[in-house]
Design a protein around this motif. Structure first.
Motif, PDB file in Angstrom:
ATOM      1  N   GLU A 169       0.826  -1.212   0.000  1.00 52.88           N
ATOM      2  CA  GLU A 169       0.000   0.000   0.000  1.00 52.88           C
ATOM      3  C   GLU A 169       0.856   1.257   0.000  1.00 52.88           C
ATOM      4  O   GLU A 169       0.475   2.278  -0.573  1.00 52.88           O
ATOM      5  CB  GLU A 169      -0.960  -0.018   1.187  1.00 52.88           C
ATOM      6  CG  GLU A 169      -2.009  -1.129   1.110  1.00 52.88           C
ATOM      7  CD  GLU A 169      -2.763  -1.145  -0.221  1.00 52.88           C
ATOM      8  OE1 GLU A 169      -3.000  -0.069  -0.810  1.00 52.88           O
ATOM      9  OE2 GLU A 169      -3.126  -2.251  -0.677  1.00 52.88           O
ATOM     10  N   ARG A 203       1.701   1.633  -3.525  1.00 51.15           N
ATOM     11  CA  ARG A 203       0.554   2.136  -4.293  1.00 51.15           C
ATOM     12  C   ARG A 203       0.451   3.666  -4.158  1.00 51.15           C
ATOM     13  O   ARG A 203       0.207   4.366  -5.137  1.00 51.15           O
ATOM     14  CB  ARG A 203      -0.729   1.476  -3.815  1.00 51.15           C
ATOM     15  CG  ARG A 203      -1.937   1.808  -4.712  1.00 51.15           C
ATOM     16  CD  ARG A 203      -3.256   1.382  -4.087  1.00 51.15           C
ATOM     17  NE  ARG A 203      -3.383  -0.055  -3.916  1.00 51.15           N
ATOM     18  CZ  ARG A 203      -3.816  -0.897  -4.859  1.00 51.15           C
ATOM     19  NH1 ARG A 203      -4.147  -0.436  -6.049  1.00 51.15           N
ATOM     20  NH2 ARG A 203      -3.921  -2.188  -4.601  1.00 51.15           N
ATOM     21  N   ARG A 254       0.603   6.306  -7.173  1.00 49.66           N
ATOM     22  CA  ARG A 254      -0.489   7.233  -7.426  1.00 49.66           C
ATOM     23  C   ARG A 254       0.017   8.674  -7.506  1.00 49.66           C
ATOM     24  O   ARG A 254      -0.426   9.449  -8.362  1.00 49.66           O
ATOM     25  CB  ARG A 254      -1.560   7.113  -6.338  1.00 49.66           C
ATOM     26  CG  ARG A 254      -2.471   5.921  -6.532  1.00 49.66           C
ATOM     27  CD  ARG A 254      -3.565   5.878  -5.495  1.00 49.66           C
ATOM     28  NE  ARG A 254      -4.495   4.786  -5.762  1.00 49.66           N
ATOM     29  CZ  ARG A 254      -5.480   4.419  -4.951  1.00 49.66           C
ATOM     30  NH1 ARG A 254      -5.660   5.081  -3.808  1.00 49.66           N
ATOM     31  NH2 ARG A 254      -6.280   3.418  -5.273  1.00 49.66           N
ATOM     32  N   ILE A 303      -0.621  -4.081  -8.500  1.00 50.98           N
ATOM     33  CA  ILE A 303      -0.888  -2.683  -8.147  1.00 50.98           C
ATOM     34  C   ILE A 303      -0.613  -1.765  -9.334  1.00 50.98           C
ATOM     35  O   ILE A 303      -1.405  -0.860  -9.633  1.00 50.98           O
ATOM     36  CB  ILE A 303      -0.034  -2.275  -6.929  1.00 50.98           C
ATOM     37  CG1 ILE A 303      -0.544  -2.981  -5.678  1.00 50.98           C
ATOM     38  CG2 ILE A 303      -0.036  -0.757  -6.744  1.00 50.98           C
ATOM     39  CD1 ILE A 303       0.357  -2.820  -4.475  1.00 50.98           C
ATOM     40  N   GLU A 305      -3.486   0.577 -11.059  1.00 51.90           N
ATOM     41  CA  GLU A 305      -3.421   2.042 -11.053  1.00 51.90           C
ATOM     42  C   GLU A 305      -3.313   2.622 -12.464  1.00 51.90           C
ATOM     43  O   GLU A 305      -3.840   3.704 -12.736  1.00 51.90           O
ATOM     44  CB  GLU A 305      -2.257   2.508 -10.182  1.00 51.90           C
ATOM     45  CG  GLU A 305      -2.422   2.167  -8.703  1.00 51.90           C
ATOM     46  CD  GLU A 305      -3.734   2.683  -8.123  1.00 51.90           C
ATOM     47  OE1 GLU A 305      -4.129   3.822  -8.441  1.00 51.90           O
ATOM     48  OE2 GLU A 305      -4.378   1.921  -7.362  1.00 51.90           O
TER      49      GLU A 305
END
Length: 381
Positions: free
Chosen positions: A11, A14, A18, A72, A76
């Motif tokens: 995470e 991620r 992002r 991931i 994304e």
């Protein structure tokens, strides 16, 4: 509840990705769509940040991550837009053929460039007269001294314009019985004599993704560019198609999630007959149905990804997921466009683009009819 394959470090990754995409992709995506191509500079930026081929060993520029990181990245990128599908094809479909079956010399020559975005890859299976029937391809390659002479034509090739290295599916033995025993994989480089590009194809959707025809006319490919062993190409393809189809399923699931989220926001705010259209029972039922399908699809998909990460053979279930999730996404695109009303047909609304981009997912990586055939065969029919 503990996630089946993602942990805190995933995470964190991620969030980093992002932030990168919010700066380097989202603001430019409309421009890329209009230009009908993603600039190579974006690939290089992805590589510089470690977002290309992270699963590769450190000696080749990778981070030796588990495949959860690749999941991931694919998720994304799909959230930005389906036209970024070529990045996943490079990292998780084409490059693994070199990583799994290539020689030490091949890996040292090509993989560092693949992780940096300096070498963009493609895989060339489909031919003008041959779609899913790989055993009957007509592209041939015959050994002539220290080189192969490759002849044939490929079409619908993702990354076809940008590709510096193309894994070409060809027949090195046209008399093999059964036919698939004659299939081999050759790595064709941009500067190989006799290799040229045909048209950059004008597609209904995926506008920024460069898809092209590739032409091989007495193309000279060094003998050392053979990937793996002669005649084993079909086996290699079958071994890797599980991951390819899983990637397609991931993209379809994320696209569906994005469409439902956008539509939910829209129906909460758009008014008709004096109230938000989300207050009408028909709208509520449609949203409830789609939200339920999304949850079921995500649960099934996550279980498959966890099994894939564990090295299990999940060909049957992946075939199910590829078929079901792409069909679900296509149906959801129609439902969401309908709920947007006339605005859903306008280019400034994301649903219009999703509506264009989604249908091809039921065609590539093996048509959904082929998926059903695989499922039926594995059921013993």
């Amino acid at each position: 509840m503990k996630h089946p394959y993602l942990f805190d470090e995933h995470e964190i990754f991620r969030k980093s990705l992002r932030r990168f995409l919010e700066k380097e992709a989202y603001p430019f995506y409309d421009e890329w769509e209009n230009n009908r191509i993603i600039p190579r500079s974006f690939w290089e930026k992805m590589g510089k940040q470690g977002f290309l081929c992270p699963h590769l060993p450190e000696e080749y520029g990778g981070s030796e991550t588990d495949w959860g990181y690749s999941v991931i990245i694919n998720e994304e990128l799909e959230r930005v837009g389906s036209g970024l599908v070529g990045v996943g094809l490079h990292s998780d479909i084409a490059v693994p053929y070199i990583a799994s079956y290539g020689t030490k010399a091949q890996k040292e020559k090509w993989l560092p460039g693949c992780t940096k975005g300096e070498i963009i890859t493609a895989i060339a299976m489909t031919e003008p007269g041959t779609g899913s029937d790989l055993a009957n391809i007509s592209t041939t390659a015959f050994l002539d001294g220290d080189r192969y002479i490759l002849n044939g034509q490929k079409t619908f090739i993702t990354n076809g314009i940008h590709a510096d290295l193309v894994i070409v599916v060809c027949k090195t033995n046209t008399k093999a019985v059964p036919k698939h025993k004659g299939i081999s994989l050759l790595a064709v480089e941009r500067n190989n004599p006799g290799f040229s590009r045909g048209r950059k194809l004008n597609k209904v959707g995926l506008h920024c993704q460069d898809t092209a025809e590739l032409i091989f006319e007495d193309c000279e490919v060094p003998k050392e560019n053979l990937i793996g062993e002669e005649g084993e190409g079909f086996l290699y393809l079958m071994e890797k198609l599980q991951q390819e189809r899983l990637i397609v399923a991931i993209a379809a699931q994320v696209a569906a999630e994005e469409m439902v989220a956008d539509t939910l926001e829209y129906v909460k705010n758009r008014e008709a007959f004096g109230k938000a259209i989300g207050k009408f029972q028909n709208t509520q039922f449609k949203m409830a149905e789609m939200a339920t399908e999304i949850e079921m699809g995500r649960t099934f998909l996550d279980s498959l990804i966890a099994s894939h990460l564990a090295g299990e053979d999940i060909v049957t279930k992946v075939s199910m997921a590829k078929w079901k999730l792409t069909e679900t996404a296509r149906r959801i695109s129609m439902e969401c466009m309908q709920l947007h009303g006339g605005y859903g047909y306008m280019e400034e609304y994301k649903i219009a683009r999703r509506y264009r981009d989604i249908p091809v997912a039921s065609i590539y990586a093996g048509t959904n009819e082929v998926m059903k055939g695989i499922i039926a065969k594995r059921l013993g029919l």
